[in-house]
Design an enzyme around this catalytic site. Structure first.
Site, PDB file in Angstrom:
ATOM      1  N   HIS A 257      -5.089   6.600 -14.500  1.00 49.24           N
ATOM      2  CA  HIS A 257      -4.039   6.869 -13.512  1.00 49.24           C
ATOM      3  C   HIS A 257      -3.263   5.596 -13.184  1.00 49.24           C
ATOM      4  CE1 HIS A 257      -2.302   8.654  -9.765  1.00 49.24           C
ATOM      5  NE2 HIS A 257      -2.393   7.397  -9.344  1.00 49.24           N
ATOM      6  N   GLU A 258      -3.981   4.523 -12.877  1.00 51.43           N
ATOM      7  CA  GLU A 258      -3.312   3.287 -12.473  1.00 51.43           C
ATOM      8  C   GLU A 258      -2.495   2.699 -13.617  1.00 51.43           C
ATOM      9  OE1 GLU A 258      -3.140   2.595  -9.426  1.00 51.43           O
ATOM     10  OE2 GLU A 258      -4.703   3.984  -8.758  1.00 51.43           O
ATOM     11  N   HIS A 261       0.933   4.013 -13.573  1.00 56.98           N
ATOM     12  CA  HIS A 261       1.827   3.274 -12.677  1.00 56.98           C
ATOM     13  C   HIS A 261       2.306   1.984 -13.332  1.00 56.98           C
ATOM     14  CE1 HIS A 261       1.356   5.932  -9.356  1.00 56.98           C
ATOM     15  NE2 HIS A 261       0.119   5.585  -9.042  1.00 56.98           N
ATOM     16  N   HIS A 267       3.731   9.095  -8.851  1.00 54.13           N
ATOM     17  CA  HIS A 267       2.862  10.234  -8.545  1.00 54.13           C
ATOM     18  C   HIS A 267       3.565  11.568  -8.790  1.00 54.13           C
ATOM     19  CE1 HIS A 267       0.280   7.629  -5.654  1.00 54.13           C
ATOM     20  NE2 HIS A 267      -0.235   7.676  -6.868  1.00 54.13           N
TER      21      HIS A 267
END
Length: 304
Positions: A257-258, A261, A267
């Protein structure tokens, strides 16, 4: 019921109730646990703890930082912020702290705000013509959008606290990067800790020098910057694992997930199955990129 079976049944029941009680205490005592006490609050009320909710909504981009958020009044601005939150997470837009809203707000999550300066990040709703996908993409990019100008990225580790050897950090992060490399034009290479790198990954606790202090277990789990800042931090106070039990977090799932980014994806609260969904579940392994994640990274870098 035979005495032995009855005893076993009573023991199992006691253990179940005890475990649930401990889990409930852990949740209530978590950084977002105060929200549970605000269940049912609505506009016009003045309730102790609403100022903490305002700080929460300010932190994640739903309330303007220019307004005073230190009082406990459920005013028009707070109602509008709650509605904005409900709309973003596809909840019933009531403007009050109903059970579904409270339950969603209490979930441990990524520390990256859902909105920046009260403004939604660049959103894309596109039907894919790629035969691999048969969905409408709802992925989001950071404003700009933010992209890396090069496809070969280096990363290194720099933690302010010891990282347990059992986490196999280098191997797990390498695998997390590989999941994105397989669907994009990127290659990722680890370099020594004293080298210059595009991305710096570390474990920290509390205030750690980036203006976004961690808050302990069951709150903000990790955060990362969009291109080209390249910082990715994990809260060392969480219980991380490579094979998580019910009260542990899967390190690779959060890392994937990170990294999204770090590459420029924001998101997507409307897609719980996507890697870029903001909240996480303890004990769950969620490492595979969703079609929405793949479409997002490929459209962002012009690969479709």
């Amino acid at each position: 019921m035979a005495p032995f079976k009855k005893t076993c049944f009573l023991f199992a029941l006691f253990f179940f109730l005890y475990a649930n009680s401990i889990l409930s205490q852990q949740i209530t005592g978590a950084p977002f646990g105060f929200i549970q006490n605000l269940r049912g609050c609505h506009k016009g009320q003045n309730v102790s703890g609403l100022h903490d909710l305002k700080k929460y909504l300010e932190k994640f981009g739903y309330l303007n930082q220019n307004h005073s958020n230190d009082d406990d009044e459920f005013d028009d601005l707070l109602e509008a912020a709650v509605k904005k939150y409900q709309r973003n997470y596809h909840l019933n837009i009531t403007g009050s702290l109903d059970s579904d809203t409270v339950n969603q707000m209490m979930k441990p999550r990524c520390g990256v705000a859902d909105f920046v300066n009260g403004t939604k990040q660049r959103s894309h709703h596109k039907h894919s013509h790629n035969t691999r996908f048969h969905t409408v993409g709802h992925y989001k990019f950071f404003s700009g959008p933010r992209r890396w100008p090069q496809s070969q990225l280096t990363y290194r580790f720099d933690s302010s606290v010891p990282v347990p050897a059992s986490l196999n950090l280098n191997s797990v992060i390498r695998q997390a990067f590989q999941r994105w490399a397989q669907v994009s034009h990127f290659t990722f290479q680890e370099v020594p800790a004293n080298s210059n790198a595009n991305i710096v990954i570390g474990f920290h606790r509390g205030s750690h020098g980036d203006g976004a202090p961690f808050d302990g277990p069951r709150g903000v789990l990790a955060h990362a910057n969009p291109p080209t800042a390249g910082n990715c931090h994990f809260d060392a106070e969480e219980t991380w694992s490579i094979n998580p039990g019910q009260t542990e977090l899967d390190l690779e799932s959060v890392a994937v997930h990170e990294i999204g980014h770090l590459l420029g994806l924001d998101h997507e609260p409307g897609k719980p199955e996507a890697i870029m969904y903001p909240t996480f579940s303890y004990g769950r392994i969620k490492r595979d990129l969703n079609a929405d994640d793949i479409q997002g990274i490929q459209v962002l870098y012009g690969l479709q």
